[in-house]
Every structure is written in C-alpha cells, then in structure tokens.
Design a protein around this motif. Sequence first.
Motif, PDB file in Angstrom:
ATOM      1  N   ALA A 144      11.868  41.954   6.400  1.00 48.51           N
ATOM      2  CA  ALA A 144      10.635  41.471   7.003  1.00 48.51           C
ATOM      3  C   ALA A 144      10.796  40.063   7.561  1.00 48.51           C
ATOM      4  O   ALA A 144      10.227  39.724   8.605  1.00 48.51           O
ATOM      5  CB  ALA A 144       9.505  41.480   5.976  1.00 48.51           C
ATOM      6  N   GLN A 145      11.587  39.221   6.848  1.00 48.14           N
ATOM      7  CA  GLN A 145      11.744  37.831   7.280  1.00 48.14           C
ATOM      8  C   GLN A 145      12.924  37.210   6.552  1.00 48.14           C
ATOM      9  O   GLN A 145      13.207  37.537   5.394  1.00 48.14           O
ATOM     10  CB  GLN A 145      10.467  37.031   6.956  1.00 48.14           C
ATOM     11  CG  GLN A 145      10.394  35.649   7.559  1.00 48.14           C
ATOM     12  CD  GLN A 145      10.037  35.682   9.040  1.00 48.14           C
ATOM     13  OE1 GLN A 145       9.269  36.529   9.471  1.00 48.14           O
ATOM     14  NE2 GLN A 145      10.602  34.780   9.799  1.00 48.14           N
ATOM     15  N   ASN A 146      13.628  36.317   7.231  1.00 51.38           N
ATOM     16  CA  ASN A 146      14.653  35.463   6.640  1.00 51.38           C
ATOM     17  C   ASN A 146      14.094  34.050   6.543  1.00 51.38           C
ATOM     18  O   ASN A 146      13.672  33.494   7.556  1.00 51.38           O
ATOM     19  CB  ASN A 146      15.899  35.420   7.528  1.00 51.38           C
ATOM     20  CG  ASN A 146      16.942  36.436   7.117  1.00 51.38           C
ATOM     21  OD1 ASN A 146      17.137  36.671   5.934  1.00 51.38           O
ATOM     22  ND2 ASN A 146      17.596  37.041   8.080  1.00 51.38           N
ATOM     23  N   VAL A 147      14.088  33.457   5.357  1.00 57.23           N
ATOM     24  CA  VAL A 147      13.575  32.089   5.210  1.00 57.23           C
ATOM     25  C   VAL A 147      14.582  31.261   4.411  1.00 57.23           C
ATOM     26  O   VAL A 147      15.517  31.791   3.808  1.00 57.23           O
ATOM     27  CB  VAL A 147      12.199  32.066   4.526  1.00 57.23           C
ATOM     28  CG1 VAL A 147      11.166  32.791   5.386  1.00 57.23           C
ATOM     29  CG2 VAL A 147      12.257  32.690   3.137  1.00 57.23           C
ATOM     30  N   GLU A 148      14.361  29.948   4.403  1.00 55.62           N
ATOM     31  CA  GLU A 148      15.315  29.032   3.792  1.00 55.62           C
ATOM     32  C   GLU A 148      15.185  28.908   2.282  1.00 55.62           C
ATOM     33  O   GLU A 148      16.158  28.667   1.580  1.00 55.62           O
ATOM     34  CB  GLU A 148      15.174  27.635   4.421  1.00 55.62           C
ATOM     35  CG  GLU A 148      15.703  27.531   5.832  1.00 55.62           C
ATOM     36  CD  GLU A 148      17.221  27.608   5.888  1.00 55.62           C
ATOM     37  OE1 GLU A 148      17.866  27.267   4.865  1.00 55.62           O
ATOM     38  OE2 GLU A 148      17.758  28.013   6.923  1.00 55.62           O
ATOM     39  N   ASP A 149      13.963  29.036   1.752  1.00 57.41           N
ATOM     40  CA  ASP A 149      13.775  28.737   0.330  1.00 57.41           C
ATOM     41  C   ASP A 149      12.735  29.642  -0.296  1.00 57.41           C
ATOM     42  O   ASP A 149      11.970  30.338   0.388  1.00 57.41           O
ATOM     43  CB  ASP A 149      13.377  27.269   0.137  1.00 57.41           C
ATOM     44  CG  ASP A 149      12.137  26.907   0.926  1.00 57.41           C
ATOM     45  OD1 ASP A 149      11.046  27.357   0.546  1.00 57.41           O
ATOM     46  OD2 ASP A 149      12.269  26.180   1.946  1.00 57.41           O
ATOM     47  N   VAL A 150      12.693  29.590  -1.628  1.00 51.41           N
ATOM     48  CA  VAL A 150      11.819  30.472  -2.394  1.00 51.41           C
ATOM     49  C   VAL A 150      10.341  30.146  -2.189  1.00 51.41           C
ATOM     50  O   VAL A 150       9.495  31.041  -2.199  1.00 51.41           O
ATOM     51  CB  VAL A 150      12.194  30.415  -3.893  1.00 51.41           C
ATOM     52  CG1 VAL A 150      11.991  29.018  -4.460  1.00 51.41           C
ATOM     53  CG2 VAL A 150      11.404  31.432  -4.687  1.00 51.41           C
ATOM     54  N   VAL A 206      10.454  31.860 -11.155  1.00 52.55           N
ATOM     55  CA  VAL A 206       9.562  31.916  -9.997  1.00 52.55           C
ATOM     56  C   VAL A 206       8.114  32.074 -10.443  1.00 52.55           C
ATOM     57  O   VAL A 206       7.183  31.699  -9.722  1.00 52.55           O
ATOM     58  CB  VAL A 206       9.992  33.066  -9.047  1.00 52.55           C
ATOM     59  CG1 VAL A 206       9.003  33.240  -7.908  1.00 52.55           C
ATOM     60  CG2 VAL A 206      11.369  32.794  -8.492  1.00 52.55           C
ATOM     61  N   ARG A 207       7.892  32.627 -11.625  1.00 55.74           N
ATOM     62  CA  ARG A 207       6.523  32.812 -12.123  1.00 55.74           C
ATOM     63  C   ARG A 207       5.729  31.510 -12.119  1.00 55.74           C
ATOM     64  O   ARG A 207       4.497  31.520 -12.078  1.00 55.74           O
ATOM     65  CB  ARG A 207       6.541  33.373 -13.541  1.00 55.74           C
ATOM     66  CG  ARG A 207       7.083  34.794 -13.657  1.00 55.74           C
ATOM     67  CD  ARG A 207       7.036  35.240 -15.114  1.00 55.74           C
ATOM     68  NE  ARG A 207       7.636  36.545 -15.314  1.00 55.74           N
ATOM     69  CZ  ARG A 207       6.980  37.701 -15.178  1.00 55.74           C
ATOM     70  NH1 ARG A 207       5.707  37.679 -14.845  1.00 55.74           N
ATOM     71  NH2 ARG A 207       7.599  38.845 -15.403  1.00 55.74           N
ATOM     72  N   ASN A 208       6.432  30.389 -12.215  1.00 58.18           N
ATOM     73  CA  ASN A 208       5.728  29.108 -12.230  1.00 58.18           C
ATOM     74  C   ASN A 208       5.113  28.763 -10.878  1.00 58.18           C
ATOM     75  O   ASN A 208       4.326  27.818 -10.786  1.00 58.18           O
ATOM     76  CB  ASN A 208       6.681  27.993 -12.662  1.00 58.18           C
ATOM     77  CG  ASN A 208       7.043  28.103 -14.131  1.00 58.18           C
ATOM     78  OD1 ASN A 208       6.168  28.154 -14.989  1.00 58.18           O
ATOM     79  ND2 ASN A 208       8.327  28.180 -14.436  1.00 58.18           N
ATOM     80  N   LEU A 209       5.479  29.500  -9.835  1.00 58.17           N
ATOM     81  CA  LEU A 209       4.797  29.367  -8.544  1.00 58.17           C
ATOM     82  C   LEU A 209       3.542  30.233  -8.595  1.00 58.17           C
ATOM     83  O   LEU A 209       3.528  31.382  -8.183  1.00 58.17           O
ATOM     84  CB  LEU A 209       5.715  29.825  -7.406  1.00 58.17           C
ATOM     85  CG  LEU A 209       6.704  28.805  -6.866  1.00 58.17           C
ATOM     86  CD1 LEU A 209       7.604  29.451  -5.821  1.00 58.17           C
ATOM     87  CD2 LEU A 209       5.976  27.625  -6.234  1.00 58.17           C
ATOM     88  N   ASN A 210       2.509  29.675  -9.143  1.00 58.40           N
ATOM     89  CA  ASN A 210       1.265  30.417  -9.363  1.00 58.40           C
ATOM     90  C   ASN A 210       0.412  30.383  -8.091  1.00 58.40           C
ATOM     91  O   ASN A 210      -0.570  29.647  -7.989  1.00 58.40           O
ATOM     92  CB  ASN A 210       0.511  29.813 -10.547  1.00 58.40           C
ATOM     93  CG  ASN A 210      -0.661  30.671 -10.975  1.00 58.40           C
ATOM     94  OD1 ASN A 210      -0.737  31.851 -10.624  1.00 58.40           O
ATOM     95  ND2 ASN A 210      -1.578  30.081 -11.717  1.00 58.40           N
ATOM     96  N   ILE A 211       0.803  31.204  -7.121  1.00 59.14           N
ATOM     97  CA  ILE A 211       0.127  31.224  -5.823  1.00 59.14           C
ATOM     98  C   ILE A 211      -0.829  32.404  -5.768  1.00 59.14           C
ATOM     99  O   ILE A 211      -0.439  33.540  -6.078  1.00 59.14           O
ATOM    100  CB  ILE A 211       1.165  31.313  -4.680  1.00 59.14           C
ATOM    101  CG1 ILE A 211       2.077  30.082  -4.702  1.00 59.14           C
ATOM    102  CG2 ILE A 211       0.480  31.434  -3.321  1.00 59.14           C
ATOM    103  CD1 ILE A 211       3.173  30.106  -3.652  1.00 59.14           C
ATOM    104  N   PRO A 212      -2.092  32.185  -5.397  1.00 60.89           N
ATOM    105  CA  PRO A 212      -3.052  33.298  -5.293  1.00 60.89           C
ATOM    106  C   PRO A 212      -2.541  34.377  -4.342  1.00 60.89           C
ATOM    107  O   PRO A 212      -1.925  34.089  -3.322  1.00 60.89           O
ATOM    108  CB  PRO A 212      -4.312  32.629  -4.738  1.00 60.89           C
ATOM    109  CG  PRO A 212      -4.190  31.186  -5.121  1.00 60.89           C
ATOM    110  CD  PRO A 212      -2.721  30.891  -5.081  1.00 60.89           C
ATOM    111  N   GLY A 213      -2.805  35.620  -4.717  1.00 62.83           N
ATOM    112  CA  GLY A 213      -2.392  36.734  -3.872  1.00 62.83           C
ATOM    113  C   GLY A 213      -1.010  37.263  -4.185  1.00 62.83           C
ATOM    114  O   GLY A 213      -0.527  38.168  -3.493  1.00 62.83           O
ATOM    115  N   VAL A 214      -0.353  36.718  -5.219  1.00 63.15           N
ATOM    116  CA  VAL A 214       0.997  37.150  -5.596  1.00 63.15           C
ATOM    117  C   VAL A 214       0.987  37.656  -7.037  1.00 63.15           C
ATOM    118  O   VAL A 214       0.458  36.992  -7.929  1.00 63.15           O
ATOM    119  CB  VAL A 214       2.018  36.002  -5.459  1.00 63.15           C
ATOM    120  CG1 VAL A 214       3.408  36.469  -5.885  1.00 63.15           C
ATOM    121  CG2 VAL A 214       2.047  35.482  -4.036  1.00 63.15           C
ATOM    122  N   THR A 215       1.571  38.826  -7.250  1.00 66.50           N
ATOM    123  CA  THR A 215       1.740  39.387  -8.594  1.00 66.50           C
ATOM    124  C   THR A 215       3.235  39.552  -8.863  1.00 66.50           C
ATOM    125  O   THR A 215       3.971  40.068  -8.017  1.00 66.50           O
ATOM    126  CB  THR A 215       1.037  40.753  -8.713  1.00 66.50           C
ATOM    127  OG1 THR A 215      -0.361  40.584  -8.492  1.00 66.50           O
ATOM    128  CG2 THR A 215       1.254  41.348 -10.098  1.00 66.50           C
TER     129      THR A 215
END
Length: 296
Positions: A216-222, A242-251
């Motif tokens: 879908a996409q190539n990106v530089e970082d997590v 990565v769980r510590n990136l508590n961003i809404p809309g992500v499970t």
Amino acid sequence: MRYFVAVVTHRSFRRAAAELNVSQPPLTRQIQQLEEILGVRLLERNSRGITLTAAGDSFYADARNILALVDQGATRANAIGQGQMGRIDVGVFGSAIFDLIPRIVLAFREAFPDVEVSLHTMSREEQVKALVERRIDVGFNRFFSDYPGLFWQTIASQRMLAAVPTVHPLARRASLSLRDLDQQPIIFYPPIERPGGFSNFLLRMLHERSVAVHIAQNVEDVITAISLVSIGLGIALGVDSVRNLNIPGVTYVPFTEQDAATFDLCLINRADDHMPILEEFVRTAKVVGLGAVDAA
C-alpha cells in the motif's frame, strides 16, 4: 600556593605546619619562594601572628579560587575515568525508541546522573558510518551483520504484531496468521528498496508462505506507518513496543504461535572502545533488556 593558603587560614605558621604535616622551616622557605616568584611581599609577621599585605590579600582570594578549580578538575577527571561523568552519544532507530531505549536511558541516568546521554535518530547505515567516524559511541538497531571494527550483541527480542485499522474486520480477531494478510494492503517501513532491513525480512516471510503481497505504501519510519494505519490506508507490522504508539483508530493484534516471529534488538559499539562510562552503559542496556525478556 596550598602552603600560603594554609598559613593565612590559620594566621599562624605553627598551626599551618601542623595541619600540613611539615616542619616550620620548610614551610617558611616555601612562602619566601612564593614571594620571590611574585616579586611582592605577601605576609607581615608581628607579635599577634601574621597579617596580609594588600598584595597578599588579593593573592589569597585568587589562590583559593585556583585551588578550588584544581580540586574540581581532579574530581571531574577521576569521575570521568571511573565512568561516573561525561557524555555518551547514542544512535537510535525504529520502534525500540518507544519502550526499551527510554528505559535503558532512565536506568543509566539514575545510576550516573552526571553523565549526559544524547540520542540521535539514524538508520542502520548511518549508525555504522557515525560509529566508524566516532561521532556516536553506541547504536541500537535490528538486523545488524558483522562489520570490521564494530562489535554487536543482542540485548532483547520482541514478538511481531500487526497494527490494524480499528474499523477493519481483522481488528476484531484475537490473533492473526500471516495467511490472513493475503491480498491485504500493507504499509512497509523502512522502504523495501533499502536492503537487509525489517521490510525485506517481512517480504521473505510472506513469500515463503505464498501470501500475495499488496504494497500500500513505502515509508521511512514506524510513526508514519502507524499514522497511515489510523486513517485506514493499510496494515503495518511491527514489534511489541509499537503498542506505546497509542494512536486513535489503530488496534494492535498479535500473531498465532505458529507465526509468532521475534526480532532481536542489537547494541552496536566500536570493538576497541573500552571507556568505563560506555562499559557501564552497555551493562545497563543488557540488564534492562534481560528484564524486558523476563517480563515478556
């Protein structure tokens, strides 16, 4: 200079000699030599002991400051030599910056509060170059291979998981298999054109299981990858931290035991670098990393 300060502090040659554990004649000669070097008289003897001349009064204040700086310098040099003071420059990259590396830095700072730890975001290739050029002292990365003059060791291993848009049907699953990713849009980081990294390892895993890969996409970082997951662009794979990136809309969904790949986090430093301060940092990293493995 120390003899002079002692004489003035005690206002007595006799008491100063006792403190310095020397006899009075050598002490007197030392003061006379100091006056000869400076070309002025510093002390006047009288029936009540000694008094300072105007030049002596001025020199006394300067002498105390100079001796304090000498003592401070000696203390600082000893602390640096013992690994208790100084600076460490650390190269970091990837998801470990959200969990393990901050805990390593915190534990180290608690043990050595006078040591400055400076973090620099760098790719694996940039870390290798900076280590060789001595611009950093230590690096953290995954998928490191042997390089002349550099030493690496694994300090922790973390399990793979999937970051899935919360509205996606797979987000309701307790666990996933790699086959569940067949034809699913996947966001890769770092770019798959960069050899030997996380993305290339994932591609090999998926191909070995005959999973049809939809990039879908190539990106530089997590961070960028998970941000794109949050808007529904695709699924990203990462590790536990990565769980510590508590961003809404992500499970975040783990993988089944059959597909539960683990990824090592390596600490990299110069093989010939034996600074006490760096050895203490490496020891702290290993202790914190071992604790993370035990907790998992």
